[in-house]
Scaffold this motif. Structure first.
Motif, PDB file in Angstrom:
ATOM      1  N   ARG A 151       0.818  -1.205   0.000  1.00 40.85           N
ATOM      2  CA  ARG A 151       0.000   0.000   0.000  1.00 40.85           C
ATOM      3  C   ARG A 151       0.860   1.267   0.000  1.00 40.85           C
ATOM      4  O   ARG A 151       0.514   2.261  -0.622  1.00 40.85           O
ATOM      5  N   ILE A 211       0.098   3.828  -3.150  1.00 39.63           N
ATOM      6  CA  ILE A 211      -0.597   5.078  -2.846  1.00 39.63           C
ATOM      7  C   ILE A 211      -0.101   6.216  -3.740  1.00 39.63           C
ATOM      8  O   ILE A 211      -0.802   7.206  -3.951  1.00 39.63           O
ATOM      9  N   LEU A 228      -6.984   2.500  -4.311  1.00 33.96           N
ATOM     10  CA  LEU A 228      -5.907   1.811  -3.606  1.00 33.96           C
ATOM     11  C   LEU A 228      -6.283   0.366  -3.304  1.00 33.96           C
ATOM     12  O   LEU A 228      -5.471  -0.550  -3.484  1.00 33.96           O
TER      13      LEU A 228
END
Length: 153
Positions: free
Chosen positions: A40, A44, A60
């Motif tokens: 992540r 992002i 995301l």
């Protein structure tokens, strides 16, 4: 009638991730929740190309799910969508999908939602994010460790 090739997302299909994974070996282990959280951090930075109105699923979460599917062996858009559809509820939660307030279940996106996002996302940014993630997960080779630890005389 459209064929599978027409529906496929060129950013995912043509990407050499499976061959990279075969070379790296240890990265084919199952992804854990800490791996997804780490993923992540890289994803992002990939901009969401969709209009802000009417978004039901965060970009995301969709990108984490698609990349996780590819890292676990999915080689086509259909395989990615099947992986997301078959994922257990706790995995969807780790990926970032929100639970429905009435049922408590995490609904999965429609195949067209995933396809449209993957078609519109910046392929270079996605490639850079995935490459950086794979590089961060790759342990240094033993020859590199020896060279770094050796003093030059």
């Amino acid at each position: 009638m459209r064929t599978e090739r027409d529906r496929a997302c060129p950013n995912i299909i043509a990407h050499p991730i499976p061959s990279v994974l075969e070379q790296l070996g240890s990265l084919t282990d199952p992804l854990t929740s800490s791996d997804v959280a780490d993923l992540r951090r890289f994803l992002i930075l990939v901009a969401d190309p969709r209009d802000a109105r009417g978004l039901r699923y965060p970009a995301l979460a969709l990108l984490c799910a698609a990349v996780s599917a590819v890292l676990t062996g999915a080689r086509s858009l259909i395989a990615i969508i099947e992986w997301i559809t078959d994922a257990p509820q706790h995995v969807l939660g780790v990926l970032g999908f929100a639970a429905d307030p009435l049922t408590g279940l995490r609904p999965v996106p429609h195949a067209a939602t995933v396809r449209r996002l993957l078609q519109r996302v910046d392929g270079d940014a996605l490639d850079a994010a995935i490459s950086a993630y794979l590089q961060a997960r790759t342990p240094p080779r033993s020859s590199q460790r020896r060279r770094e630890g050796r003093c030059d005389r």
